[in-house]
Design an enzyme around this catalytic site. Structure first.
Site, PDB file in Angstrom:
ATOM      1  N   GLU A 252       0.825  -1.203   0.000  1.00 30.27           N
ATOM      2  CA  GLU A 252       0.000   0.000   0.000  1.00 30.27           C
ATOM      3  C   GLU A 252       0.860   1.255   0.000  1.00 30.27           C
ATOM      4  O   GLU A 252       1.877   1.312   0.672  1.00 30.27           O
ATOM      5  CB  GLU A 252      -0.858   0.023   1.264  1.00 30.27           C
ATOM      6  CG  GLU A 252      -1.974  -0.986   1.214  1.00 30.27           C
ATOM      7  CD  GLU A 252      -2.595  -1.201   2.575  1.00 30.27           C
ATOM      8  OE1 GLU A 252      -2.974  -0.216   3.222  1.00 30.27           O
ATOM      9  OE2 GLU A 252      -2.696  -2.368   2.984  1.00 30.27           O
TER      10      GLU A 252
ATOM     11  N   CYS B  52       3.018   8.297   1.793  1.00 34.18           N
ATOM     12  CA  CYS B  52       3.374   7.312   2.814  1.00 34.18           C
ATOM     13  C   CYS B  52       3.783   6.029   2.095  1.00 34.18           C
ATOM     14  O   CYS B  52       2.983   5.408   1.405  1.00 34.18           O
ATOM     15  CB  CYS B  52       2.179   7.063   3.738  1.00 34.18           C
ATOM     16  SG  CYS B  52       2.474   5.800   4.982  1.00 34.18           S
TER      17      CYS B  52
ATOM     18  N   CYS C 201       5.180  -7.581   7.565  1.00 31.73           N
ATOM     19  CA  CYS C 201       6.029  -7.024   8.626  1.00 31.73           C
ATOM     20  C   CYS C 201       6.263  -8.101   9.670  1.00 31.73           C
ATOM     21  O   CYS C 201       5.392  -8.922   9.951  1.00 31.73           O
ATOM     22  CB  CYS C 201       5.347  -5.814   9.260  1.00 31.73           C
ATOM     23  SG  CYS C 201       6.329  -4.979  10.521  1.00 31.73           S
TER      24      CYS C 201
ATOM     25  N   CYS D 202       3.075  -6.047  15.963  1.00 24.96           N
ATOM     26  CA  CYS D 202       2.350  -5.193  16.918  1.00 24.96           C
ATOM     27  C   CYS D 202       0.888  -5.647  16.942  1.00 24.96           C
ATOM     28  O   CYS D 202       0.280  -5.872  15.898  1.00 24.96           O
ATOM     29  CB  CYS D 202       2.455  -3.724  16.510  1.00 24.96           C
ATOM     30  SG  CYS D 202       4.149  -3.118  16.522  1.00 24.96           S
TER      31      CYS D 202
ATOM     32  N   CYS E  51      -1.990  -3.763  14.981  1.00 21.72           N
ATOM     33  CA  CYS E  51      -1.723  -3.353  13.600  1.00 21.72           C
ATOM     34  C   CYS E  51      -2.141  -4.432  12.608  1.00 21.72           C
ATOM     35  O   CYS E  51      -1.850  -5.613  12.800  1.00 21.72           O
ATOM     36  CB  CYS E  51      -0.234  -3.054  13.448  1.00 21.72           C
ATOM     37  SG  CYS E  51       0.246  -2.621  11.778  1.00 21.72           S
TER      38      CYS E  51
ATOM     39  N   GLY F 163       5.627  -2.385   7.051  1.00 18.57           N
ATOM     40  CA  GLY F 163       7.020  -2.789   7.201  1.00 18.57           C
ATOM     41  C   GLY F 163       7.744  -1.987   8.252  1.00 18.57           C
ATOM     42  O   GLY F 163       7.275  -0.940   8.688  1.00 18.57           O
ATOM     43  N   GLU F 164       8.875  -2.516   8.689  1.00 16.49           N
ATOM     44  CA  GLU F 164       9.708  -1.824   9.675  1.00 16.49           C
ATOM     45  C   GLU F 164      10.967  -1.344   8.947  1.00 16.49           C
ATOM     46  O   GLU F 164      11.821  -2.149   8.577  1.00 16.49           O
ATOM     47  CB  GLU F 164      10.050  -2.785  10.822  1.00 16.49           C
ATOM     48  CG  GLU F 164      11.136  -2.315  11.757  1.00 16.49           C
ATOM     49  CD  GLU F 164      10.974  -0.883  12.264  1.00 16.49           C
ATOM     50  OE1 GLU F 164       9.877  -0.493  12.694  1.00 16.49           O
ATOM     51  OE2 GLU F 164      11.980  -0.139  12.219  1.00 16.49           O
TER      52      GLU F 164
ATOM     53  N   SER G  88       9.793   6.180  10.248  1.00 14.53           N
ATOM     54  CA  SER G  88       9.122   5.791  11.485  1.00 14.53           C
ATOM     55  C   SER G  88       9.537   4.381  11.877  1.00 14.53           C
ATOM     56  O   SER G  88       9.415   3.446  11.091  1.00 14.53           O
ATOM     57  CB  SER G  88       7.608   5.843  11.258  1.00 14.53           C
ATOM     58  OG  SER G  88       6.917   5.349  12.377  1.00 14.53           O
TER      59      SER G  88
ATOM     60  N   LEU H 278       5.902   4.719  19.988  1.00 15.52           N
ATOM     61  CA  LEU H 278       6.074   4.418  21.416  1.00 15.52           C
ATOM     62  C   LEU H 278       4.848   3.676  21.957  1.00 15.52           C
ATOM     63  O   LEU H 278       4.954   2.566  22.447  1.00 15.52           O
ATOM     64  CB  LEU H 278       6.317   5.729  22.162  1.00 15.52           C
ATOM     65  CG  LEU H 278       6.920   5.625  23.550  1.00 15.52           C
ATOM     66  CD1 LEU H 278       8.261   4.916  23.530  1.00 15.52           C
ATOM     67  CD2 LEU H 278       7.057   7.019  24.171  1.00 15.52           C
TER      68      LEU H 278
ATOM     69  N   CYS I 275      -3.436   1.603   8.306  1.00 17.33           N
ATOM     70  CA  CYS I 275      -2.303   0.755   7.977  1.00 17.33           C
ATOM     71  C   CYS I 275      -2.658  -0.692   7.661  1.00 17.33           C
ATOM     72  O   CYS I 275      -3.207  -1.391   8.496  1.00 17.33           O
ATOM     73  CB  CYS I 275      -1.354   0.773   9.149  1.00 17.33           C
ATOM     74  SG  CYS I 275      -1.294   2.390   9.900  1.00 17.33           S
TER      75      CYS I 275
HETATM   76  N1  SAH Z   1       7.095  -0.144  11.543  1.00 19.23           N
HETATM   77  C1  SAH Z   1       7.131   1.289  11.622  1.00 19.23           C
HETATM   78  C2  SAH Z   1       6.406   1.993  10.504  1.00 19.23           C
HETATM   79  C3  SAH Z   1       5.075   1.466  10.047  1.00 19.23           C
HETATM   80  S1  SAH Z   1       3.673   1.666  11.108  1.00 19.23           S
HETATM   81  C4  SAH Z   1       6.642   1.752  12.969  1.00 19.23           C
HETATM   82  O1  SAH Z   1       6.240   0.921  13.786  1.00 19.23           O
HETATM   83  O2  SAH Z   1       6.717   2.939  13.251  1.00 19.23           O
HETATM   84  C5  SAH Z   1       3.328   3.385  11.100  1.00 19.23           C
HETATM   85  C6  SAH Z   1       2.568   3.861  12.334  1.00 19.23           C
HETATM   86  O3  SAH Z   1       1.173   3.487  12.277  1.00 19.23           O
HETATM   87  C7  SAH Z   1       3.089   3.272  13.614  1.00 19.23           C
HETATM   88  O4  SAH Z   1       3.159   4.249  14.605  1.00 19.23           O
HETATM   89  C8  SAH Z   1       2.037   2.233  13.932  1.00 19.23           C
HETATM   90  O5  SAH Z   1       2.073   1.864  15.262  1.00 19.23           O
HETATM   91  C9  SAH Z   1       0.778   2.948  13.519  1.00 19.23           C
HETATM   92  N2  SAH Z   1      -0.407   2.091  13.345  1.00 19.23           N
HETATM   93  C10 SAH Z   1      -0.468   0.791  13.034  1.00 19.23           C
HETATM   94  N3  SAH Z   1      -1.746   0.359  12.964  1.00 19.23           N
HETATM   95  C11 SAH Z   1      -2.518   1.432  13.241  1.00 19.23           C
HETATM   96  C12 SAH Z   1      -3.933   1.635  13.322  1.00 19.23           C
HETATM   97  N4  SAH Z   1      -4.791   0.651  13.084  1.00 19.23           N
HETATM   98  N5  SAH Z   1      -4.368   2.882  13.641  1.00 19.23           N
HETATM   99  C13 SAH Z   1      -3.497   3.882  13.857  1.00 19.23           C
HETATM  100  N6  SAH Z   1      -2.168   3.754  13.781  1.00 19.23           N
HETATM  101  C14 SAH Z   1      -1.678   2.540  13.485  1.00 19.23           C
END
Ligand code: SAH
Length: 351
Positions: A93, A106, A113, A117, A120, A168-169, A200, A224, A342
């Site tokens: 995406e 973005c 990934c 988390c 996510c 992705g990270e 990020s 965080l 995301c």
């Molecule tokens: N892996 C990286 C970048 C991708 S995620 C990271 O963790 O920063 C980008 C951001 O979107 C992160 O802060 C993630 O925690 C957040 N995110 C993931 N799922 C989400 C959701 N459903 N609603 C809002 N933010 C979300």
């Protein structure tokens, strides 16, 4: 065919080295960059200031491969969400977000990934592979084209900002992401100011340590999402590997390093992490560092049961941080009518 190298993978420096293999001066690499990034010409036959014989050499050994747009949705607020497809059929995406200060893309850094988390939707698909730098450049070029042709209908319209915040990270694909950023930032390339680019990370400490050595003014954002280890352990498995203590001390080192700058803390607003007590703990946690907080209203996804914090809670959280001298803002929401959260689009498309 495809032993050909994708020219979009090359930073200018690497292309200069590559051209030297054919006894070409560095100027040759700058010419190619100018055709691709300034003129958006992807056909070697049209690169008229390059000798015909050398164009043949290029055609034999290199390609300029853009992803295709598999699916695209433009929302009422002109957010564009695209599912782009690479030559091996993998999909990621890419999103265009329109701010009053400019147009931002973005970009995804991996297919799936590894970080897992809990809240996510991206992690549900596991990591399939890293993206090449040229595949990130490709996402940029494709969205920039959509902005020019379909959104603004103006050839002078262009993306002004980029966040590596898609699926992705980025620090789990460090080298390719850094090359991508260098191509964005290169004056002969896309020529985007470093301060308009953000990466990020969920907090890969070894990545932060590497990043502080880079002579780049690119913004660093840290996901965080929790003010203590107990809660962060539950939300983000990476916290078992790097505790908050290690993470915060890496951020402090980054703040204080020669190339370091302030960070942005991303903090999604869920029911479980948005109490006033959490806000107090958060202040104590990040006070020793130099950063501000971006509160992200959680986009609920059907794949889990996390609930978004109420607006009142979000406002109270922000106000408390601001009162305590920590700058906090609430992230603008885009395209919630088109599954812009995301990983949602790809997850749904796959079904
Ligand atoms: N892996 C990286 C970048 C991708 S995620 C990271 O963790 O920063 C980008 C951001 O979107 C992160 O802060 C993630 O925690 C957040 N995110 C993931 N799922 C989400 C959701 N459903 N609603 C809002 N933010 C979300």
């Amino acid at each position: 065919m495809e032993n050909k190298k994708n020219l979009l993978d090359f930073t200018l420096e690497k292309l200069e080295q590559e051209m030297a293999l054919y006894n070409q001066k560095p100027f040759r690499a700058r010419q190619i960059f100018t055709w691709i990034y300034k003129k958006r010409v992807f056909d070697f036959d049209k690169m008229s200031d390059i000798a015909l014989s050398f164009r043949e050499v290029l055609k034999e050994n290199y390609s300029i491969v853009l992803p295709t747009v598999e699916y695209k949705k433009i929302s009422v607020d002109n957010t564009v969400k695209a599912l782009v497809k690479f030559s091996d059929g993998q999909l990621v995406e890419t999103v265009l977000m329109r701010y009053n200060y400019g147009d931002s893309v973005c970009v995804s850094s991996q297919v799936g990934c590894l970080m897992g988390c809990k809240f996510c939707a991206s992690g549900l698909l596991k990591k399939i592979r890293n993206l090449q730098s040229g595949e990130m450049v490709g996402q940029f070029l494709v969205i920039d084209e959509i902005l020019k042709k379909e959104v603004e209908k103006d050839e002078n319209a262009h993306l002004t900002h980029c966040v590596v915040m898609g699926t992705g990270e980025p620090f789990d694909n460090y080298d390719n992401v850094l090359d991508f950023v260098k191509i964005l930032n290169c004056p002969y390339g896309i020529d985007m100011g470093a301060r308009h680019i953000s990466i990020s990370t969920c907090g890969l400490v070894e990545g932060i340590k590497r990043f502080k050595q880079e002579k780049l003014q690119v913004n660093l954002a840290i996901s965080l999402h929790a003010p203590n280890d107990e809660l962060r352990d539950k939300l983000m498995p990476i916290n078992h590997k790097y505790s908050l203590k290690e993470l915060i001390s890496a951020i402090k080192e980054y703040n204080d390093s020669e190339n370091g700058r302030r960070v942005t803390y991303e903090y999604i607003m869920l029911e479980e992490n948005s109490t006033l007590d959490c806000a107090k703990q958060l202040v104590e946690l990040i006070k020793p560092t130099f950063g501000y907080v971006n509160l992200i209203p959680y986009n609920e996804v059907c794949e889990n049961s996390f609930k978004r914090a109420s607006n009142n809670r979000i406002f109270a959280f922000r106000d408390y941080l601001n009162e305590m001298g920590i700058k906090a803002t609430i992230r603008k929401e885009f395209g919630s009518d088109i599954d812009a959260a995301c990983g949602q689009l790809r997850a749904r498309y796959k079904k």
